[in-house]
Design an enzyme around this catalytic site. Structure first.
Site, PDB file in Angstrom:
ATOM      1  N   TYR A 162       0.816  -1.208   0.000  1.00 30.79           N
ATOM      2  CA  TYR A 162       0.000   0.000   0.000  1.00 30.79           C
ATOM      3  C   TYR A 162       0.853   1.262   0.000  1.00 30.79           C
ATOM      4  CZ  TYR A 162      -4.588  -2.138   0.782  1.00 30.79           C
ATOM      5  OH  TYR A 162      -5.762  -2.823   0.636  1.00 30.79           O
TER       6      TYR A 162
ATOM      7  N   LYS B 154       3.575 -15.535   2.681  1.00 32.16           N
ATOM      8  CA  LYS B 154       3.833 -16.235   1.417  1.00 32.16           C
ATOM      9  C   LYS B 154       5.334 -16.501   1.380  1.00 32.16           C
ATOM     10  CE  LYS B 154       2.508 -17.785  -2.660  1.00 32.16           C
ATOM     11  NZ  LYS B 154       1.692 -19.020  -2.805  1.00 32.16           N
TER      12      LYS B 154
ATOM     13  N   ASP C 272      -2.389 -18.671   0.437  1.00 29.85           N
ATOM     14  CA  ASP C 272      -3.359 -19.406  -0.393  1.00 29.85           C
ATOM     15  C   ASP C 272      -4.009 -20.535   0.402  1.00 29.85           C
ATOM     16  OD1 ASP C 272      -0.828 -20.533  -0.341  1.00 29.85           O
ATOM     17  OD2 ASP C 272      -0.817 -21.183  -2.427  1.00 29.85           O
TER      18      ASP C 272
ATOM     19  N   ASP D 146      -6.196  -7.354   3.909  1.00 29.40           N
ATOM     20  CA  ASP D 146      -7.321  -6.728   3.202  1.00 29.40           C
ATOM     21  C   ASP D 146      -8.191  -7.810   2.576  1.00 29.40           C
ATOM     22  OD1 ASP D 146      -8.864  -4.698   1.930  1.00 29.40           O
ATOM     23  OD2 ASP D 146      -7.792  -5.140   0.067  1.00 29.40           O
TER      24      ASP D 146
ATOM     25  N   ASP E 234     -12.029  -9.654   4.174  1.00 28.45           N
ATOM     26  CA  ASP E 234     -13.307  -9.692   3.440  1.00 28.45           C
ATOM     27  C   ASP E 234     -13.834 -11.127   3.361  1.00 28.45           C
ATOM     28  OD1 ASP E 234     -13.234  -6.955   2.964  1.00 28.45           O
ATOM     29  OD2 ASP E 234     -13.840  -7.163   0.864  1.00 28.45           O
TER      30      ASP E 234
HETATM   31  C1  IPM Z   1     -10.408  -1.756   3.721  1.00 32.49           C
HETATM   32  C2  IPM Z   1     -10.672  -1.154   2.358  1.00 32.49           C
HETATM   33  C3  IPM Z   1      -9.539  -0.185   2.043  1.00 32.49           C
HETATM   34  C4  IPM Z   1      -8.245  -0.964   2.022  1.00 32.49           C
HETATM   35  C5  IPM Z   1      -9.749   0.589   0.736  1.00 32.49           C
HETATM   36  C6  IPM Z   1     -11.067   1.339   0.741  1.00 32.49           C
HETATM   37  C7  IPM Z   1      -8.603   1.511   0.440  1.00 32.49           C
HETATM   38  O1  IPM Z   1     -10.801  -2.138   1.412  1.00 32.49           O
HETATM   39  O2  IPM Z   1     -10.337  -1.001   4.710  1.00 32.49           O
HETATM   40  O3  IPM Z   1     -10.292  -2.979   3.802  1.00 32.49           O
HETATM   41  O4  IPM Z   1      -7.892  -1.558   0.992  1.00 32.49           O
HETATM   42  O5  IPM Z   1      -7.562  -0.993   3.037  1.00 32.49           O
HETATM   43 MG    MG Z   2     -10.774  -4.111   2.149  1.00 35.75          MG
END
Ligand code: IPM
Ligand code: MG
Length: 367
Positions: free
Chosen positions: A145, A195, A227, A251, A255
């Site tokens: 990032y 990884k 993975d 990240d 999710d």
């Molecule tokens: C998160 C989001 C952010 C990230 C985006 C919106 C930049 O996906 O907080 O997980 O990638 O960190």
């Molecule tokens: Mg995210």
């Protein structure tokens, strides 16, 4: 004299303002019940700030955060701002600079699947029966990032895009220490995801984790390749407790974990920094989900992630553990009573609006 906590509220875009309104009302009610005071400033951020002030993170917003003990953040972004240059878009121009500015290196994302909501999980019932909670600890200010160089250039008639993955040993050490400290207070099991079969960064990561593990002999450390981790979370979510990983892997995996619980609308997060305001630890608290522009303004969004972010703020920044527990149990009780917003609704439960569920959670704070 009751203690006063200074909080900067940044509602942002999409469903942000709707869910933030519920979170603030709940915070104020909780303060009355537990006898503390809240001094709140509300500032513009994201697309709302671009429209009103020409940029996603205006100076005034940043200075309101600087003088506060914690930031309660909603969500930013939406289709209106997607045509702006990447560096001016709400996510890259507000959220990432905030994380970096306050050195918010540790992102805690608890993926909680309540037993009553296990039917909302896309996994087979036998895999999620009884619910589970996996705490994902994501490094938030390093890796791809923020690594330099970064950019796109032309070279020999071709176009090259470069992102650089960089971790310093000290950065891995501080997130590792925090992960072990948290794991020690829970089931004493820590899974580190990397990884290491491909990346230099992961070799360093794994070596540092092993070194720090010596200081926490009571915690059992295991390593998983990213993975494989993505697969194991789906195969056996109940075998995990605390997971620690670098920025981009975190990240993606957070999710995945959110989805395994059924709805991203339930998941709060805490981003903790090195900054200390006296006894308070500075942090930014936000729902793990996005601004959900498709349902914004309809009064149907789930405010629970924002409300549980308030609980995390009280616990991690202000050490108000009882108040945090009060909020969490009010949420559980509301769910147990059968109230559901659209994202978590199933046959036989009561479909309610953002405001209705907010009101019920506030009422349930009292017992
Ligand atoms: C998160 C989001 C952010 C990230 C985006 C919106 C930049 O996906 O907080 O997980 O990638 O960190
Ligand atoms: Mg995210």
């Amino acid at each position: 004299m009751p203690l006063t906590y200074k909080i900067a509220a940044l509602a942002g875009d999409g469903i942000g303002p709707e869910v933030m309104a519920e979170a603030i009302e709940l915070l104020q009610r909780c303060a009355e019940l537990d006898d503390f005071r809240v001094e709140l400033t509300e500032s513009l951020v994201g697309g709302a700030a671009i429209d009103a002030k020409g940029k996603a993170l205006p100076e005034e917003t940043l200075s309101n955060c600087e003088v506060s003990d914690a930031v309660l953040f909603g969500s930013v972004g939406g289709p209106q701002w997607e045509k702006l240059p990447p560096n001016e878009q709400p996510e890259r121009a507000a959220l990432l600079p905030l994380r970096k500015h306050f050195s918010l290196f540790a992102n805690l994302r608890p993926a909680l699947c309540l037993p009553e909501l296990s039917a909302a999980s896309p996994l087979r019932p036998d895999l999620v029966q009884g619910g589970f909670e996996i705490l994902c600890i994501r490094e938030l200010t390093g890796g791809l990032y923020f690594g330099q160089p970064k950019g796109t250039r032309k070279e020999h008639g071709d176009t090259i895009a470069v992102d650089t993955m960089v971790y310093r040993k000290s950065e891995v050490e501080r997130i590792a220490n925090l992960a072990f400290q948290i794991a020690r207070l829970r089931k004493r099991k820590l899974v580190s995801v990397d990884k290491a079969n491909v990346l230099e960064n992961s070799l360093l990561w794994r070596a540092v984790l092993k070194e720090i593990a010596q200081e926490y002999p009571e915690v059992e450390l295991t390593h998983l390749l990213v993975d494989n981790a993505a697969m194991q979370f789906i195969r056996a979510p109940k075998t995990f407790d605390v997971v620690v990983t670098e920025n981009l892997f975190g990240d993606i995996l957070s999710d995945e974990l959110a989805m395994l619980t059924g709805s991203i609308g339930m998941l709060p997060s805490a981003s903790l920094g090195t900054g200390q305001h006296g006894y308070y630890r500075f942090g930014l608290y936000e729902p793990s989900g996005g601004s959900a522009p498709d349902i914004a303004g309809q009064g149907v969004a789930n405010p629970i992630a924002q409300i549980l972010s308030v609980a995390m703020m009280l616990r991690y920044s202000f050490h108000l553990n009882d108040s945090a527990a009060r909020i969490e149990s009010a949420v559980r009780k509301t769910i147990a009573n059968g109230l559901r917003t659209r994202d978590i609704w199933s046959e036989g439960t009561d479909l309610v609006s953002t405001k209705e569920i907010g009101l019920e959670i506030r009422a349930n704070l009292e017992d």
